[in-house]
Design an enzyme around this catalytic site. Structure first.
Site, short mmCIF file in Angstrom:
data_model
loop_
_atom_site.label_atom_id
_atom_site.label_comp_id
_atom_site.label_asym_id
_atom_site.label_seq_id
_atom_site.Cartn_x
_atom_site.Cartn_y
_atom_site.Cartn_z
N HIS A 1 -0.19 -41.40 73.65
CA HIS A 1 -0.96 -42.99 74.23
C HIS A 1 -0.58 -42.72 76.05
O HIS A 1 -0.96 -42.87 77.26
CB HIS A 1 -0.12 -44.37 73.24
CG HIS A 1 -1.82 -44.00 72.42
ND1 HIS A 1 -0.97 -45.26 71.42
CD2 HIS A 1 -2.50 -43.42 71.93
CE1 HIS A 1 -1.50 -45.03 70.34
NE2 HIS A 1 -2.56 -43.86 70.83
N HIS B 1 -10.55 -45.57 70.84
CA HIS B 1 -9.43 -45.40 70.79
C HIS B 1 -9.82 -44.02 70.56
O HIS B 1 -8.40 -42.72 70.68
CB HIS B 1 -9.22 -46.06 69.81
CG HIS B 1 -7.01 -45.64 70.13
ND1 HIS B 1 -6.12 -45.99 70.61
CD2 HIS B 1 -6.45 -44.33 69.56
CE1 HIS B 1 -4.87 -45.51 70.21
NE2 HIS B 1 -4.76 -44.51 69.11
N ASP C 1 -7.01 -40.97 72.77
CA ASP C 1 -5.76 -39.85 72.05
C ASP C 1 -6.68 -38.62 72.32
O ASP C 1 -6.08 -37.10 72.99
CB ASP C 1 -6.45 -39.81 70.36
CG ASP C 1 -5.25 -40.79 70.34
OD1 ASP C 1 -4.70 -41.72 70.45
OD2 ASP C 1 -5.98 -41.46 68.14
N HIS D 1 -6.05 -34.70 65.88
CA HIS D 1 -5.15 -34.96 67.01
C HIS D 1 -5.37 -33.35 66.34
O HIS D 1 -5.20 -32.43 67.00
CB HIS D 1 -3.86 -35.56 66.08
CG HIS D 1 -3.61 -36.46 66.84
ND1 HIS D 1 -3.85 -36.77 68.25
CD2 HIS D 1 -3.39 -38.11 66.33
CE1 HIS D 1 -3.44 -38.26 68.06
NE2 HIS D 1 -3.36 -39.00 67.50
#
Ligand SMILES: [Zn+2]
Length: 281
Positions: free
Chosen positions: A79, A234, A238, A261
Site C-alpha cells: 500500500h 483495491h 495492490d 499478489h
C-alpha cells in the site's frame, strides 16, 4: 520522446500503527534519497540496520500481502508502494522500526497524504520506460492477468465475488483520465468474513479489524463501503503497488481477473524483462 523524471520527497515524514498480519506496532520514517536509489527499506529496529531494496528478486512471500527479504523481512509493503507509484516517486529510503508496515486505515490514502505532506521533488535522472510488442499473460487456475501494448498505463480489473450478493465487479482505471488519489487510493483491504479464522490460524490477519479492512459476507458488505465497487478498486491499488517492484514505468493495458499478489508479481517480472523503449531508458 517521453521523459519521465525521477522523483523523491522533500523532507522526512513518519507514520505509525499496527500491521494487519502481525498485529504488532511499527513506525516508518520515509526519507529523501538520491537519483538511482530506487525504493529501499531499512530494518531500522535491527542491529546493523539491514537494507532491502524493493525489487522482484527480493520478494519472499505473496500470501495476502507482499513480503520482501528472508531472515530480516519487511512485510505488507504494497500500500505504501501504491502511494509511491501514484505520486510518481522513484527514490525513497523507508526506515521501518518493526517487521511489518502499518496498515493504517487499510487503504493507501494515509500514505498518499504522508507523501504530499513531505512534498514531491523532481530529480535529475529519468526513469526507464517499458512497453510491449505484443500480449503477455500469466494464469493460475481460474485467475489470469493479460497485458497488451498501450501508450500509457491502464488497468481493467474484474473481481468475481462468488457466493455473495455483490456478484462480479469491474473497474477500469486509466491514468490519463482518472485520479489515483481520489478514485483508487481510499479503497481498503477486504476479505471474506468466513476466511478470517483460517487466516488467523495460519498466522495472518492478526491485526485485522473493522478499522482497517472491509469484511464481506454472503449478503454483501458487513460495514459501509467507501465505493460500491471498493474490492475491485483495491485490487487496482495492490497491482499498482506490486508493479513498482519492476523498477520501471510500464505503458501497457493490463486486464486482470480474480488475481492477486502472486500473479501481479509474475506479470511484473514479464514486464520488467521486456526491452526498454528505444532511447528512453
Ligand atoms: Zn491491499
Amino acid at each position: 520522446m517521453i521523459a519521465i523524471p525521477q522523483r523523491t520527497i522533500r523532507q522526512p515524514v513518519t507514520r505509525s500503527g499496527i500491521g494487519i498480519h502481525t498485529g504488532t506496532s511499527a513506525t516508518i520514517v520515509c526519507q529523501p534519497a538520491p537519483v538511482g536509489t530506487g525504493i529501499v527499506f531499512v530494518r531500522a529496529d535491527l542491529p546493523a540496520a539491514p537494507e532491502i531494496r524493493a525489487t522482484l528478486d527480493a520478494v519472499s512471500d505473496t500470501r495476502r500481502g507482499v513480503t520482501l527479504g528472508g531472515r530480516t523481512p519487511v512485510r505488507t509493503i504494497e500500500h505504501l508502494l501504491a502511494a509511491v507509484a501514484g505520486a510518481g516517486v522513484s527514490n525513497l529510503r523507508v526506515e521501518v522500526h518493526g517487521e511489518e508496515l502499518p496498515i493504517l486505515d487499510g487503504s493507501a490514502a494515509p500514505y498518499v497524504e504522508a507523501l504530499a505532506e513531505a512534498g514531491i521533488v523532481d530529480q535529475g535522472g529519468q526513469r526507464p520506460l517499458h512497453t510491449l510488442d505484443g500480449p503477455v499473460w500469466v494464469v493460475k487456475d481460474t485467475a489470469w492477468v493479460l497485458a497488451v501494448p498501450a501508450d500509457h498505463l491502464r488497468i481493467t480489473y474484474v473481481v468475481p465475488l462468488p457466493a455473495t450478493r455483490l456478484g462480479t465487479q469491474v473497474v477500469d482505471f486509466d491514468l490519463s483520465r482518472h485520479q489515483f488519489a481520489d478514485e483508487i487510493a481510499p479503497s481498503r483491504t477486504w476479505g471474506f468474513a468466513h476466511e478470517l479464522q483460517a487466516l488467523r490460524q495460519a498466522g495472518l490477519a492478526r491485526g485485522a479489524s473493522a478499522a482497517n479492512a472491509l469484511a464481506i459476507g454472503p449478503e454483501g458488505y458487513l460495514s459501509p463501503p467507501r465505493f460500491p465497487d471498493e474490492p475491485a478498486r483495491h485490487k487496482v491499488l495492490d497491482l499498482l503497488g506490486d508493479l513498482m517492484l519492476a523498477e520501471c514505468v510500464v505503458h501497457v493495458h493490463i486486464i486482470a481477473c480474480g488475481a492477486g499478489h502472486t500473479l501481479h508479481i509474475e506479470l511484473a517480472a514479464r514486464l520488467a524483462g521486456s526491452p526498454p523503449r528505444a532511447g528512453e531508458a
